[in-house]
Design an enzyme around this catalytic site. Structure first.
Site, PDB file in Angstrom:
ATOM      1  N   LYS A 190       0.684  -1.191  -0.024  1.00 51.61           N
ATOM      2  CA  LYS A 190       0.106   0.035  -0.109  1.00 51.61           C
ATOM      3  C   LYS A 190       0.811   1.179  -0.209  1.00 51.61           C
ATOM      4  O   LYS A 190       2.179   1.106   0.166  1.00 51.61           O
ATOM      5  CB  LYS A 190      -0.940   0.215   1.199  1.00 51.61           C
ATOM      6  CG  LYS A 190      -1.998  -1.474   0.990  1.00 51.61           C
ATOM      7  CD  LYS A 190      -2.874  -1.136  -0.032  1.00 51.61           C
ATOM      8  CE  LYS A 190      -3.408  -2.697  -0.521  1.00 51.61           C
ATOM      9  NZ  LYS A 190      -4.371  -3.345   0.358  1.00 51.61           N
TER      10      LYS A 190
HETATM   11  C1  LIG Z   1      -5.430  -4.287   0.443  1.00 51.26           C
HETATM   12  C2  LIG Z   1      -6.937  -3.975   0.603  1.00 51.26           C
HETATM   13  C3  LIG Z   1      -7.812  -4.303   1.591  1.00 51.26           C
HETATM   14  C4  LIG Z   1      -7.270  -5.077   2.971  1.00 51.26           C
HETATM   15  O1  LIG Z   1      -6.325  -4.690   3.507  1.00 51.26           O
HETATM   16  P1  LIG Z   1      -5.395  -5.715   4.287  1.00 51.26           P
HETATM   17  O2  LIG Z   1      -4.209  -4.813   4.795  1.00 51.26           O
HETATM   18  O3  LIG Z   1      -4.598  -6.240   3.074  1.00 51.26           O
HETATM   19  O4  LIG Z   1      -6.054  -6.542   5.149  1.00 51.26           O
HETATM   20  C5  LIG Z   1      -9.106  -3.829   1.719  1.00 51.26           C
HETATM   21  N1  LIG Z   1      -9.743  -3.332   0.352  1.00 51.26           N
HETATM   22  C6  LIG Z   1      -8.906  -3.044  -0.633  1.00 51.26           C
HETATM   23  C7  LIG Z   1      -9.444  -2.228  -1.794  1.00 51.26           C
HETATM   24  C8  LIG Z   1      -7.542  -3.363  -0.590  1.00 51.26           C
HETATM   25  O5  LIG Z   1      -6.791  -3.022  -1.546  1.00 51.26           O
END
Ligand SMILES: *Cc1c(COP(=O)(O)O)cnc(C)c1O
Length: 377
Positions: free
Chosen positions: A188
């Site tokens: 992210k």
């Molecule tokens: C990454 C992601 C999540 C979940 O986040 P995690 O930290 O991987 O649990 C939820 N929604 C979207 C759109 C994502 O890209």
């Protein structure tokens, strides 16, 4: 075919460390305290300060953030939650975790985000929440329907997993009064290794999530050290953000202006390089306001183009195969033409901070060749 392998284009996404993360993790390891500690709380304060909000509650992942936000908004069995099918499966799993029913909606083909109209068309008497997904980093203001949703007691929970650092107009995502959920997973915009954050709307919501994330135990660690028992006051899960992960996030936050600058520059480089390719449509993330998380295009003959680029060692991906077509979510399937059409055309190009301008040129010329070979250009 030019098969010369370039390390910067081999991955679709990749974390970018600035250096101090390693020492920060080592200091936590040496401290012997790895759970929810003052490092976690410092990270919460720093994120709240960065956004300019009164509070932020750290949790173990973006998925945990969504689950906790749904619980804090009292969404549960019998409730319907409006959600785009075009999202990561985590969004849907969080809805199922509270026993609610996902109601899949279509998206605007240009942005892959829900629109005010698509949301309102899906609202029913049992709707208790809407989860707009801020796809690729783009804010989803739902401006014209916010009041109506509030009047009907429908909570807006933003899935801002892609959108840490993005803006909705001039305000940062997370500051506009919705319950907002961030992910700090490995790839992210800001990473903790794993982690997430909820921006609560009220102190009560913040308290609820703070109890929930520590198994519902209602004493502080200091209080627990001096008693022979502990008090479980409420339902809870092991959803805390460990100090090890929080330390990574703190170090990342120190360099976040570089992250913002780099991701925006790389996205614009792609935008320019892709412009001459007639058969390619770039999914618009509104880079003036958003902090781009993905560089996504729509192409004809996507599966062929994908295979061709993979053969050239280019890290293409697909974000995402539509959820209403997944076996686990088949119960809630409904026809979503724009999503299904997009699902067959979308292709995510390598996008991360290890990329160079030459890497982007390499990807775009390989894409042009792949389109020619597939008969798409
Ligand atoms: C990454 C992601 C999540 C979940 O986040 P995690 O930290 O991987 O649990 C939820 N929604 C979207 C759109 C994502 O890209």
């Amino acid at each position: 075919m030019n098969t010369a392998s370039r390390p910067d284009v081999r991955r679709n996404a990749s974390p970018y460390l600035y250096g101090p993360e390693t020492g920060a993790v080592a200091r936590v390891l040496e401290s012997g305290q790895y759970g929810h500690t003052d490092v976690t709380e410092e990270f919460e304060r720093r994120v709240a300060g960065f956004l300019g909000v009164p509070d932020a509650v750290a949790v173990a992942s973006g998925t945990a953030a969504l689950h906790a936000a749904l619980l804090a908004a009292k969404v549960g069995p019998g409730d319907e939650v409006i959600v785009p099918s075009m999202t990561f499966c985590a969004t849907i799993q969080a809805i199922l975790a509270v026993g609610a029913t996902p109601k899949f909606v279509d998206v605007d083909p240009a942005t892959l985000c829900v629109t005010d109209q698509l949301v309102m068309e899906a609202v029913s008497d049992t709707t208790s929440a809407v989860i707009p997904v801020l796809f690729g980093g783009r804010a989803v203001p739902l401006a014209s329907v916010r009041d109506e949703l509030a009047e009907r007691s429908i909570t807006v929970i933003e899935d801002a997993a892609h959108a840490f650092g993005s803006r909705d107009g001039t305000c940062r995502v997370g500051t506009t009064g919705s319950l907002t959920c961030f992910s700090f997973g490995p790839i992210k915009n800001l990473t903790c290794g794993q982690g997430g954050m909820v921006i609560p709307r009220t102190p009560e919501e913040a308290d609820t999530i703070r109890r929930l994330r520590l198994l519902g135990i209602t004493q502080s660690q200091g209080e627990r050290a001096n008693t022979t028992t502990y008090r479980v006051g409420t339902f809870g899960l092991r959803y805390q953000l460990s100090a090890i992960n929080a330390a990574i996030g703190l170090a990342q936050l120190d360099h976040f202006n570089t992250t913002e600058h780099t991701r925006r520059r790389l996205w614009r480089t792609y935008q320019q390089a892709l412009a001459p390719l007639d058969s390619v449509t770039l999914v618009d993330v509104d880079a003036d306001h958003s902090l781009p998380h993905l560089c996504q295009v729509r192409v004809p003959h996507r599966d062929q183009v994908f295979a061709d680029l993979r053969a050239r060692d280019i890290g293409v991906g697909v974000h995402y195969p539509p959820n209403h077509l997944q076996p686990a979510f088949a119960t809630w399937h409904r026809p979503l033409p724009a999503t299904e059409h997009a699902g067959a055309e979308i292709l995510s190009l390598p996008f991360h901070q290890h990329l160079t301008e030459t890497g982007i040129d390499h990807v775009v010329s390989a894409l042009a060749q792949a389109l020619k070979t597939s008969g798409g250009a």
